[in-house]
Design a protein around this motif. Structure first.
Motif, PDB file in Angstrom:
ATOM      1  N   LYS A 167      41.866  26.919  37.700  1.00 26.71           N
ATOM      2  CA  LYS A 167      42.066  28.219  37.033  1.00 26.71           C
ATOM      3  C   LYS A 167      41.723  29.362  37.989  1.00 26.71           C
ATOM      4  CE  LYS A 167      42.676  27.333  32.457  1.00 26.71           C
ATOM      5  NZ  LYS A 167      43.027  25.975  32.825  1.00 26.71           N
ATOM      6  N   LEU A 168      42.612  30.325  38.094  1.00 26.33           N
ATOM      7  CA  LEU A 168      42.363  31.489  38.941  1.00 26.33           C
ATOM      8  C   LEU A 168      42.056  32.687  38.067  1.00 26.33           C
ATOM      9  CD1 LEU A 168      45.348  31.289  41.466  1.00 26.33           C
ATOM     10  CD2 LEU A 168      42.999  30.496  41.808  1.00 26.33           C
ATOM     11  N   ILE A 169      40.916  33.280  38.276  1.00 29.27           N
ATOM     12  CA  ILE A 169      40.569  34.484  37.517  1.00 29.27           C
ATOM     13  C   ILE A 169      40.513  35.645  38.505  1.00 29.27           C
ATOM     14  CG2 ILE A 169      38.814  35.556  36.035  1.00 29.27           C
ATOM     15  CD1 ILE A 169      38.101  32.237  35.847  1.00 29.27           C
ATOM     16  N   PHE A 170      41.458  36.541  38.401  1.00 33.85           N
ATOM     17  CA  PHE A 170      41.520  37.667  39.332  1.00 33.85           C
ATOM     18  C   PHE A 170      40.998  38.906  38.613  1.00 33.85           C
ATOM     19  CE2 PHE A 170      44.464  40.641  41.927  1.00 33.85           C
ATOM     20  CZ  PHE A 170      43.464  40.852  42.857  1.00 33.85           C
ATOM     21  N   VAL A 171      39.869  39.414  39.057  1.00 34.09           N
ATOM     22  CA  VAL A 171      39.284  40.602  38.425  1.00 34.09           C
ATOM     23  C   VAL A 171      39.666  41.808  39.271  1.00 34.09           C
ATOM     24  CG1 VAL A 171      37.152  41.630  37.558  1.00 34.09           C
ATOM     25  CG2 VAL A 171      37.337  39.141  37.733  1.00 34.09           C
ATOM     26  N   THR A 172      40.516  42.648  38.717  1.00 35.77           N
ATOM     27  CA  THR A 172      41.000  43.800  39.496  1.00 35.77           C
ATOM     28  C   THR A 172      39.992  44.952  39.405  1.00 35.77           C
ATOM     29  OG1 THR A 172      42.259  44.508  37.591  1.00 35.77           O
ATOM     30  CG2 THR A 172      43.431  43.200  39.223  1.00 35.77           C
ATOM     31  N   PRO A 173      39.997  45.823  40.398  1.00 35.06           N
ATOM     32  CA  PRO A 173      38.988  46.885  40.421  1.00 35.06           C
ATOM     33  C   PRO A 173      39.316  47.984  39.410  1.00 35.06           C
ATOM     34  CG  PRO A 173      40.443  47.061  42.332  1.00 35.06           C
ATOM     35  CD  PRO A 173      40.914  45.890  41.540  1.00 35.06           C
ATOM     36  N   ASP A 174      38.309  48.452  38.705  1.00 38.11           N
ATOM     37  CA  ASP A 174      38.623  49.482  37.706  1.00 38.11           C
ATOM     38  C   ASP A 174      38.914  50.839  38.365  1.00 38.11           C
ATOM     39  OD1 ASP A 174      35.980  49.588  38.299  1.00 38.11           O
ATOM     40  OD2 ASP A 174      35.296  50.043  36.274  1.00 38.11           O
ATOM     41  N   TYR A 175      38.657  50.984  39.644  1.00 33.24           N
ATOM     42  CA  TYR A 175      39.027  52.230  40.330  1.00 33.24           C
ATOM     43  C   TYR A 175      40.545  52.426  40.337  1.00 33.24           C
ATOM     44  CZ  TYR A 175      34.571  53.941  42.254  1.00 33.24           C
ATOM     45  OH  TYR A 175      33.316  54.484  42.412  1.00 33.24           O
ATOM     46  N   TYR A 176      41.291  51.379  40.048  1.00 30.32           N
ATOM     47  CA  TYR A 176      42.756  51.533  39.987  1.00 30.32           C
ATOM     48  C   TYR A 176      43.282  51.498  38.551  1.00 30.32           C
ATOM     49  CZ  TYR A 176      43.040  51.453  45.023  1.00 30.32           C
ATOM     50  OH  TYR A 176      42.909  51.796  46.345  1.00 30.32           O
ATOM     51  N   GLU A 177      42.383  51.684  37.599  1.00 35.09           N
ATOM     52  CA  GLU A 177      42.793  51.734  36.193  1.00 35.09           C
ATOM     53  C   GLU A 177      42.813  53.180  35.716  1.00 35.09           C
ATOM     54  OE1 GLU A 177      43.620  49.010  34.605  1.00 35.09           O
ATOM     55  OE2 GLU A 177      42.811  47.495  35.968  1.00 35.09           O
ATOM     56  N   GLU A 178      43.439  53.396  34.547  1.00 34.52           N
ATOM     57  CA  GLU A 178      43.466  54.735  33.946  1.00 34.52           C
ATOM     58  C   GLU A 178      42.549  54.819  32.728  1.00 34.52           C
ATOM     59  OE1 GLU A 178      44.988  57.238  35.504  1.00 34.52           O
ATOM     60  OE2 GLU A 178      45.528  55.735  37.015  1.00 34.52           O
TER      61      GLU A 178
END
Ligand code: FES
Length: 384
Positions: free
Chosen positions: A236-247
């Motif tokens: 299983k791959l869990i990719f946690v993206t950075p919230d600095y690129y969220e709105e």
């Protein structure tokens, strides 16, 4: 899990128990990762809790209904009483997880932990090759040791859980990282892009990936996922993206004081692992019971509910979903922890996030320009 305790009387309506307890056993660590979330001045932290004090905390937590217990740090293996604490936690009925760099681990210790009843071990890596891994960790022998210990964990019958912190210096390795995990026979792989607290905030400009880097990495992860599915792999791959690129901000810690309780090495009790940096007074398990800390302390009650919220959160129809985002991030980026998390595009401080994104597009700094997390640098911060 054995003997679940009944909820004690006197619990406050609307406040659930701290289901998730994080025991930061020590700030000591053989590695020097520049993205560590520990406080900058960790080297000044007073005496660590004793074994007896930790046992008391674990008992009190379980009595309140805590079910999950994480052992972290620093490097929790530095504590010689770790097997004892694991055994105690097991006996109390916790589901336990060890979060480790793998340094200081041996096959014999893995077996001893299993016999003591540890449920889960997560080993962290810095990169997919020894050169980069060891350069980020600030240790020459880290990579080989991690490989050996990941294998030992699996051999002892644990699921292999590997964690990689992703930043601009290793994000191009995504494919190599996943293929390393596949070769090792990993069951779960956490690809967690760096979150900017503690040392990582200090080093943000040198760590934050650009938008283009992030998109390439996401595409690589997705392509790999498809390949894994086709080959019937269960990894299983869990990719946690950075919230600095969220709105929109994340509901940090699932809401302040709602589930998580962290106990720092010196006994400071915190609603999240970063809260120590906030200008709020937090209680200490040496002076108060966990019950009064969780339900009655001003520190834990500070950001419960929504009456503390200023605009734009106060009248936002998403406030029950994201709780205004992360208090630590609001404080670090605006100087006032009451503000909306600047990740939110409705925040009047959202320009700070946009500026960080822009800086990430043009950043050129190498690893050698980062401030590594070690006791010497920590003392400099304390003085400064
Ligand atoms: Fe502290 Fe988000 S990390 S509230």
């Amino acid at each position: 899990m054995n003997g679940h305790h009944a909820m004690p009387a006197g619990d406050r309506p609307g406040i659930g128990p701290p289901l998730w307890l994080l025991a930061e056993l020590t700030y000591r660590c053989p590695l020097q990762c520049p993205y560590c979330s520990n406080p900058l001045d960790f080297a000044q932290t007073e005496q660590e809790l004793t074994t007896e004090e930790w046992v008391r905390v674990l008992r009190q937590g379980r009595e309140m209904g805590a079910a999950q217990l994480g052992f972290s740090g620093g490097e929790p293996l530095v504590r010689p009483d770790l097997p004892e604490l694991i055994a105690e936690a097991r006996q109390l009925g916790y589901y336990t997880n060890l979060i480790t760099s793998g340094l200081g681990l041996t096959e014999a210790k893995v077996k001893a932990f299993r016999d003591a009843g540890l449920d889960h071990i997560q080993v962290s890596f810095q990169a997919s090759d020894p050169e980069l891994n060891n350069a980020v960790a600030g240790s020459r022998k880290a990579f080989d040791q991690k490989l050996a210990m990941a294998r030992a964990v699996k051999e002892a019958g644990y699921p292999m859980v590997l964690n990689f912190v992703i930043h601009r210096h290793n994000i191009h390795q995504m494919g190599d990282i996943i293929s390393l995990c596949e070769r090792l026979g990993a069951d779960y792989v956490e690809l967690a892009t760096c979150q900017y607290y503690g040392w990582a905030f200090q080093n943000r400009e040198g760590l934050m990936p650009s938008k283009a880097q992030l998109q390439t990495a996401e595409a690589e992860v997705n392509a790999y996922r498809e390949r894994l599915a086709e080959s019937g792999s269960a990894m299983k791959l869990i990719f946690v993206t950075p919230d600095y690129y969220e709105e929109r901000p994340k509901a940090c810690m699932n809401g302040w004081g709602s589930l998580f309780l962290t106990v720092a090495p010196d006994g400071a009790a915190l609603p999240c692992h970063s809260a120590r940096l906030l200008p709020i007074e937090f209680p200490n398990v040496r002076e108060s019971s966990l019950h009064s800390i969780w339900y009655d302390s001003p520190g834990f009650n500070h950001y419960r509910g929504d009456s503390w919220m200023p605009e734009p959160c106060r009248s936002c129809d998403e406030k029950d979903k994201d709780f205004g985002g992360c208090r630590c991030q609001a404080y670090l980026l605006t100087g006032n922890a009451d503000n909306a998390d600047p990740v939110c595009s409705k925040s009047p401080h959202h320009d700070r996030i946009l500026a960080a994104r822009k800086a990430a597009d043009h950043a050129t700094a190498g690893l050698e320009e980062l401030t590594y997390r070690n006791a010497n640098n920590s003392r400099l911060f304390f003085r400064g």
